[in-house]
Each structure stands twice: as C-alpha cells, then as structure tokens.
Write a protein that holds these residues in place. Sequence first.
Motif, mmCIF file in Angstrom:
data_model
loop_
_atom_site.group_PDB
_atom_site.id
_atom_site.type_symbol
_atom_site.label_atom_id
_atom_site.label_comp_id
_atom_site.label_asym_id
_atom_site.label_seq_id
_atom_site.Cartn_x
_atom_site.Cartn_y
_atom_site.Cartn_z
ATOM 1 N N GLY A 148 16.241 -46.219 -97.162
ATOM 2 C CA GLY A 148 17.282 -45.465 -97.602
ATOM 3 C C GLY A 148 17.272 -43.940 -96.962
ATOM 4 O O GLY A 148 18.039 -43.391 -97.140
ATOM 5 N N LEU A 149 16.070 -43.571 -96.117
ATOM 6 C CA LEU A 149 16.134 -42.455 -95.634
ATOM 7 C C LEU A 149 17.526 -42.391 -94.606
ATOM 8 O O LEU A 149 17.734 -43.146 -93.650
ATOM 9 C CB LEU A 149 15.002 -42.350 -94.700
ATOM 10 C CG LEU A 149 14.800 -41.118 -93.750
ATOM 11 C CD1 LEU A 149 14.674 -39.585 -94.628
ATOM 12 C CD2 LEU A 149 13.565 -41.133 -92.981
ATOM 13 N N GLY A 150 18.279 -41.151 -94.631
ATOM 14 C CA GLY A 150 19.474 -41.023 -93.698
ATOM 15 C C GLY A 150 20.679 -41.714 -93.981
ATOM 16 O O GLY A 150 21.731 -41.493 -93.474
ATOM 17 N N LEU A 151 20.648 -42.675 -95.080
ATOM 18 C CA LEU A 151 21.948 -43.108 -95.454
ATOM 19 C C LEU A 151 22.927 -42.214 -95.960
ATOM 20 O O LEU A 151 24.175 -42.410 -95.356
ATOM 21 C CB LEU A 151 21.754 -44.427 -96.656
ATOM 22 C CG LEU A 151 20.955 -45.484 -96.238
ATOM 23 C CD1 LEU A 151 20.830 -46.489 -97.412
ATOM 24 C CD2 LEU A 151 21.559 -46.283 -95.037
ATOM 25 N N ASP A 152 22.600 -41.406 -96.762
ATOM 26 C CA ASP A 152 23.629 -40.278 -97.228
ATOM 27 C C ASP A 152 24.241 -39.491 -95.798
ATOM 28 O O ASP A 152 25.783 -39.465 -95.675
ATOM 29 C CB ASP A 152 23.348 -39.252 -98.209
ATOM 30 C CG ASP A 152 22.726 -39.805 -99.489
ATOM 31 O OD1 ASP A 152 23.436 -40.922 -99.813
ATOM 32 O OD2 ASP A 152 22.095 -39.596 -100.478
ATOM 33 N N ALA A 153 23.576 -39.084 -94.979
ATOM 34 C CA ALA A 153 23.868 -38.640 -93.975
ATOM 35 C C ALA A 153 24.829 -39.288 -93.007
ATOM 36 O O ALA A 153 25.892 -38.975 -92.608
ATOM 37 C CB ALA A 153 22.869 -38.144 -92.690
ATOM 38 N N LEU A 154 24.679 -40.819 -92.901
ATOM 39 C CA LEU A 154 25.322 -41.817 -92.188
ATOM 40 C C LEU A 154 26.659 -41.845 -92.991
ATOM 41 O O LEU A 154 27.789 -41.718 -92.281
ATOM 42 C CB LEU A 154 24.856 -43.136 -92.141
ATOM 43 C CG LEU A 154 25.639 -43.998 -91.793
ATOM 44 C CD1 LEU A 154 25.999 -43.970 -90.215
ATOM 45 C CD2 LEU A 154 24.967 -45.602 -91.763
#
Length: 470
Positions: A377-383
């Motif tokens: 889930g690392l970086g999913l919010d930024a995506l």
Amino acid sequence: MLGRHQDPIVAIATAPGRGAVGIVRVSGHGLGPLAHALTAAELTPRRAHYGPFLAADGQPIDQGLSLFFPAPHSYTGEDVLELQAHGGPVVLQLLLARCLEVACTVDSGGRPLLRGLRLAEPGEFTQRAFLNDKLDLAQAEAVADLIDASTEAAARSASRSLSGEFSKQIDGLAESIVRLRMLVEATLDFPEEEIDFLQKADARGQLVRIQQQLAHLLQRTRQGALLREGLRVVLAGQPNVGKSSLLNALAGAELAIVTPIAGTTRDRVSETIQIHGVPVHVTDTAGLRHDTADEVERIGVARSWEAIESADAVLFLHDLTRVDEPEFQQADAQIAERLAGVPPHRLMHVFNKADAVGAPGEFERARPGLRLSARTGLGLDALRETLLERAGGVASPEGLFIARTRHVEALREAGLHLDEAALHAAQADAALDLLAEELRLAHQALQRITGDFSADDLLGEIFSRFCIGK
C-alpha cells in the motif's frame, strides 16, 4: 416523441420489481374524469386521498393514496395524477391497464373520457416539464443525473444543477454577451452618430471580462463533467509487473487473479472506485508483449491497446525488481515507443514493488514517476491524489454542479467565437459586423446548454436515455 407531446401519457414510475410502494403516474389535460372513475372520489388538489382503486366491475384492485396536481402547478405543467399502491408488479400492471381502459370509456355524449391516452416513452414526463417551461434543459438533464449518481458528491452536485445553479451562471454569461451585442448592433444601425464605440462603451473591456467569466465557468464545468462521468484509468505494462495487484489494492478487493505466471490476465478487468467522491473507472489490461503465440492472449493485448487509446489517464507500470535486466528494458522501450502518441498529461510512469528494492536507480531517474508497492500500500494515497490532479482536479466537490460533455463542448465553442470576436475588436478599424456575428454565435452556443436553442434530434437523444416514468 416531440410530435406527440400533446397526448396524455401514463407509466409505472417506480423501478421494476417488488417494493413496499409503487406509483402509476398520468399526465395530460382534463384528468378529473379519469381520477373520479378510478377512485370514485372528488380529489382535492395536492392532498393525499386514501381509498380503493376500482376495477371495471367496481371491485378494488388495491387500496392506496391518490394525488391530483392540476395544471400548471405540477411537475410536467399539465394535470398530473399519481396512484400510490403496494409495490407488487402485478398490482401495478393492473392499475396501468385500468387507466388505459378507463380512458377509452365513453361519456354520456359518446366521447372517450381521455382521448389518446398512451404509454409514456423514456423521459417523457421530464421532457414535458421542459417543453412547458417548468425546467430548462440543463435542469432536466440533472434529473437523470440525480437518479444515476454513483457517489454522494455526484448526487449533491446534480441537486445543485436541478435547483438551477448551473443555469443561472449560463444565463448570466449569456446576458453579458447580449448587452455587448446590443451596443455593437446599435453602432451598426446608427453609423452617422460617429460614436467611438470601442472606447466609450468599453467594448474591449467588456469582452475581456466575458472571456474571463467563461474560462472560469468552463473549468468548473469540466470538473462537473468529471464528477458525473468519472475518470477512465488504464493500467498498462509488461506481463507480471503488478497491474492486477494494483487494481486489487485500489479497489480493496480481490477482483483480478494474481499469480507469478506471465499472461494470467487475458482480458480487461474493470472496477469503479471513488477518490474524493469522484468515480474512477480503473481497467487492468493484458500484459503488453509482442512475442506471444497464444491467440487468446494476442486478442487480449489488442484490446489493451484499444483501452489505452480511449483512456483519460494511462499508468505505465514498471517492475522495480527487473528494471536492470536488458530484456525487460528492451520490452519497456518497445511499449514506450508505442505510447509516444499518448499526451504527456495523460501518461504516468508508476514504479511498482518498491518494498523489494532500495533507493531509486538510473532507470527510475530517466523516467520520473511515482514509486509504490501494490502489496504493502506504499504510495497508493499519492497515486490517488496525482490521478485527480492529472485529470484537471476536483479539489473539493462541494459547490460544484453536475455537467455533461455536451456542456463542455458548448462552452468551448462559445469561447472560440469570443476569441474571434476579440480579434475583430482589437483591429484599429474594427469590423463591427463580424464582431456582432461572432457574439451572436457565442450566444447561440450557450443557449444550447439550457435548451433555448436546441435541435429536436438533440432533445430526442437526451430524453431517450431517461428511465420510463420520469
């Protein structure tokens, strides 16, 4: 449908299937005799009357509520009768058939009680509201958008459009153009007055302000269209780079099969998610490679390229655990070459499996993009945030009104005519007749949004997409 709008119409107005309550709706002129024959009562306008709905032999079909709305104070602007019964399909069909039967019954003078009553076509009740000036075209479209809203934000925005917020802004812009047209045409009609129109009337200043208002409205309309229609995102890349895993991570569910075997995904798999209330339609495609001998996979790859061509955003996935392999780099280069036709604002490089590698390497630095891990889930919010920004952004859906692609196109066309008008106004010997014509065309483009200037085939296309009974 437009040529039959004088006929009385009837339809079941609730969704098919079983329910607690079902509604049969009738619209037309002179519905009083029909209402009395069905209920054996004198209905008080706009008050609910409880009692039986009567069959031809006087026996009750059902017990329910009857509401009568005399013209013009009704949804359609005509007389409207609503029969609210129990929501069984058979009961509603019996009521519908009884309405048609009563309409054919003759009175003492040998005339049908309601000549020409027929089943309503899709959207015909709302079309009559438009034709009878109860709603403008943008508001009528908002009715369908409110029914079809897939998110809370879309429903709230459709409600704002239905209340007339979007139409008021269009009308305000149109009025400004009309005032400027009046000044230009007055100068054309009275050239002997020798009025220095461009300076004394501040025509250029007025035109600049109109252009600024339109640009702001166009931006908000694009956002409203995005809120209604959603953002189409396609996940593209070589086999086994994590496209299916990313789809599952974004959706929060195991939608696509994930295995270490290249070519597991043979066809497109789609899911709609929400980002700040905006629908995002994410499509996982078959891995892009040229050396497959599998006919099914080959067809899947062809469909992947079709999806990419129509996407609003393309996520080109790279596998960080393999980016240093020459064979992987060569295959990525082939895909990148074919993706060269995708506009830069629609293409994003996504480096997956960041949890399995260290600091960014040379391959990443050569292709700036977003690092993430579909597994952790690392970086999913930024995506998610980046996707909205790439799409023109809907920072906050609050205050937006729902809109459609045709609204965006009409505003864009109006903007082009205003640009041409500005060119004519900027000339020392301004061609006022050409300036007036461009202003007229800009005004006409705006009128198409609210329906003040609309072709019949456009209206037929719009209302045919409504559900029956609305």
